[in-house]
Scaffold this motif. Sequence first.
Motif, PDB file in Angstrom:
ATOM      1  N   HIS A   3      23.297 -81.519   8.285  1.00 41.62           N
ATOM      2  CA  HIS A   3      23.767 -80.512   6.990  1.00 41.62           C
ATOM      3  C   HIS A   3      22.918 -81.036   5.819  1.00 41.62           C
ATOM      4  N   LEU A   4      22.312 -80.322   4.977  1.00 50.95           N
ATOM      5  CA  LEU A   4      21.768 -80.877   3.779  1.00 50.95           C
ATOM      6  C   LEU A   4      22.620 -81.228   2.911  1.00 50.95           C
ATOM      7  N   SER A   5      22.619 -82.406   2.176  1.00 47.21           N
ATOM      8  CA  SER A   5      23.505 -82.840   1.204  1.00 47.21           C
ATOM      9  C   SER A   5      22.614 -83.629   0.359  1.00 47.21           C
ATOM     10  N   VAL A   6      23.317 -83.964  -0.838  1.00 47.90           N
ATOM     11  CA  VAL A   6      22.544 -84.851  -1.944  1.00 47.90           C
ATOM     12  C   VAL A   6      22.313 -86.309  -1.195  1.00 47.90           C
ATOM     13  N   GLU A   7      23.685 -86.657  -0.583  1.00 46.74           N
ATOM     14  CA  GLU A   7      23.331 -88.051  -0.068  1.00 46.74           C
ATOM     15  C   GLU A   7      22.421 -88.292   0.956  1.00 46.74           C
ATOM     16  N   ASN A   8      22.088 -87.151   1.850  1.00 51.24           N
ATOM     17  CA  ASN A   8      21.075 -87.352   2.749  1.00 51.24           C
ATOM     18  C   ASN A   8      19.667 -87.212   2.078  1.00 51.24           C
ATOM     19  N   LEU A   9      19.491 -86.360   1.064  1.00 51.89           N
ATOM     20  CA  LEU A   9      18.188 -86.144   0.025  1.00 51.89           C
ATOM     21  C   LEU A   9      17.738 -87.433  -0.418  1.00 51.89           C
ATOM     22  N   ALA A  10      18.970 -88.027  -0.988  1.00 51.19           N
ATOM     23  CA  ALA A  10      18.654 -89.255  -1.881  1.00 51.19           C
ATOM     24  C   ALA A  10      18.389 -90.400  -1.173  1.00 51.19           C
ATOM     25  N   LYS A  11      18.550 -90.346   0.383  1.00 48.35           N
ATOM     26  CA  LYS A  11      17.926 -91.744   1.031  1.00 48.35           C
ATOM     27  C   LYS A  11      16.639 -91.527   1.350  1.00 48.35           C
ATOM     28  N   SER A  12      15.846 -90.228   1.114  1.00 47.57           N
ATOM     29  CA  SER A  12      14.560 -90.043   1.772  1.00 47.57           C
ATOM     30  C   SER A  12      13.566 -89.613   0.486  1.00 47.57           C
ATOM     31  N   PHE A  13      14.277 -89.246  -0.404  1.00 51.35           N
ATOM     32  CA  PHE A  13      13.372 -88.921  -1.508  1.00 51.35           C
ATOM     33  C   PHE A  13      13.753 -89.518  -2.858  1.00 51.35           C
ATOM     34  N   ASP A  14      13.091 -89.668  -3.813  1.00 48.02           N
ATOM     35  CA  ASP A  14      12.935 -90.113  -5.353  1.00 48.02           C
ATOM     36  C   ASP A  14      13.308 -89.288  -6.089  1.00 48.02           C
ATOM     37  N   GLU A  15      13.859 -89.280  -7.443  1.00 52.66           N
ATOM     38  CA  GLU A  15      14.532 -88.288  -8.114  1.00 52.66           C
ATOM     39  C   GLU A  15      13.778 -87.173  -8.440  1.00 52.66           C
ATOM     40  N   ARG A  16      12.358 -87.248  -8.626  1.00 48.55           N
ATOM     41  CA  ARG A  16      11.516 -85.878  -8.690  1.00 48.55           C
ATOM     42  C   ARG A  16      11.686 -85.115  -7.527  1.00 48.55           C
ATOM     43  N   GLN A  17      11.520 -85.574  -6.415  1.00 49.09           N
ATOM     44  CA  GLN A  17      11.367 -84.963  -5.121  1.00 49.09           C
ATOM     45  C   GLN A  17      12.780 -84.236  -4.778  1.00 49.09           C
ATOM     46  N   LEU A  18      13.821 -85.008  -5.142  1.00 49.43           N
ATOM     47  CA  LEU A  18      15.284 -84.491  -4.995  1.00 49.43           C
ATOM     48  C   LEU A  18      15.382 -83.205  -5.866  1.00 49.43           C
ATOM     49  N   PHE A  19      14.825 -83.403  -6.979  1.00 50.19           N
ATOM     50  CA  PHE A  19      15.057 -82.461  -8.155  1.00 50.19           C
ATOM     51  C   PHE A  19      14.063 -80.970  -7.443  1.00 50.19           C
ATOM     52  N   GLN A  20      12.897 -81.328  -7.024  1.00 52.81           N
ATOM     53  CA  GLN A  20      12.243 -80.269  -6.298  1.00 52.81           C
ATOM     54  C   GLN A  20      12.991 -79.503  -5.167  1.00 52.81           C
ATOM     55  N   GLU A  21      13.704 -80.346  -4.246  1.00 51.55           N
ATOM     56  CA  GLU A  21      14.423 -79.955  -3.174  1.00 51.55           C
ATOM     57  C   GLU A  21      15.395 -79.107  -3.489  1.00 51.55           C
ATOM     58  N   LEU A  22      16.301 -79.454  -4.472  1.00 49.73           N
ATOM     59  CA  LEU A  22      17.451 -78.600  -4.813  1.00 49.73           C
ATOM     60  C   LEU A  22      17.141 -77.406  -5.495  1.00 49.73           C
ATOM     61  N   THR A  23      15.945 -77.521  -6.371  1.00 54.29           N
ATOM     62  CA  THR A  23      15.577 -76.085  -7.172  1.00 54.29           C
ATOM     63  C   THR A  23      14.700 -75.200  -6.452  1.00 54.29           C
ATOM     64  N   PHE A  24      13.795 -75.769  -5.678  1.00 53.04           N
ATOM     65  CA  PHE A  24      12.877 -74.848  -5.225  1.00 53.04           C
ATOM     66  C   PHE A  24      12.755 -74.702  -3.657  1.00 53.04           C
ATOM     67  N   GLU A  45      13.488 -83.192   8.726  1.00 57.73           N
ATOM     68  CA  GLU A  45      13.949 -84.335   9.071  1.00 57.73           C
ATOM     69  C   GLU A  45      12.906 -85.359   9.814  1.00 57.73           C
ATOM     70  N   ARG A  46      12.429 -84.567  10.954  1.00 58.23           N
ATOM     71  CA  ARG A  46      11.441 -84.992  11.822  1.00 58.23           C
ATOM     72  C   ARG A  46      10.251 -85.577  11.206  1.00 58.23           C
ATOM     73  N   ILE A  47       9.820 -84.694  10.277  1.00 62.54           N
ATOM     74  CA  ILE A  47       8.546 -84.990   9.537  1.00 62.54           C
ATOM     75  C   ILE A  47       8.495 -86.075   8.507  1.00 62.54           C
ATOM     76  N   ILE A  48       9.745 -85.866   7.852  1.00 59.63           N
ATOM     77  CA  ILE A  48      10.018 -86.856   6.780  1.00 59.63           C
ATOM     78  C   ILE A  48      10.045 -88.415   7.476  1.00 59.63           C
ATOM     79  N   ASN A  49      10.579 -88.549   8.585  1.00 59.98           N
ATOM     80  CA  ASN A  49      10.702 -89.574   9.202  1.00 59.98           C
ATOM     81  C   ASN A  49       9.463 -90.210  10.068  1.00 59.98           C
ATOM     82  N   LEU A  50       8.222 -89.363  10.046  1.00 54.79           N
ATOM     83  CA  LEU A  50       7.217 -89.956  10.718  1.00 54.79           C
ATOM     84  C   LEU A  50       6.514 -91.169   9.726  1.00 54.79           C
ATOM     85  N   ALA A  51       6.756 -91.008   8.635  1.00 51.48           N
ATOM     86  CA  ALA A  51       6.285 -92.174   7.567  1.00 51.48           C
ATOM     87  C   ALA A  51       6.831 -92.293   6.411  1.00 51.48           C
ATOM     88  N   ASP A  52       7.025 -93.345   5.813  1.00 47.31           N
ATOM     89  CA  ASP A  52       7.418 -93.478   4.629  1.00 47.31           C
ATOM     90  C   ASP A  52       7.001 -92.945   3.255  1.00 47.31           C
TER      91      ASP A  52
END
Length: 93
Positions: A3-24, A45-52
């Motif tokens: 499930h998409l959650s702010v916690e899951n997003l925060a683990k893999s994105f910085d603040e700018r990316q988190l904002f983009q994901e939530l708004t766009f 999830e699989r694409i993001i986990n390919l590399a840091d």
Amino acid sequence: MNHLSVENLAKSFDERQLFQELTFGLDHVQKSEFEIRELYENLKERIINLADNITLNPRKHFVGFKVDGNTFCDVVFQSKSLKIFVNLKVANR
């Protein structure tokens, strides 16, 4: 099921990316059917986990995934499907 959650997003994105994901990025997802949303979340999830150094690049009609500033994958949302474009150069044979 992931499930998409702010916690899951925060683990893999910085603040700018988190904002983009939530708004766009979520706008594309919410307009699609449940199965398509679930498929996208699993793919993302699989694409993001390919590399840091992979970043999400949400656009008006698609979501791109970048590595080192170059988009290597685009996901176009449709009501009942996803179109996935892999942008890689073909090696000389």
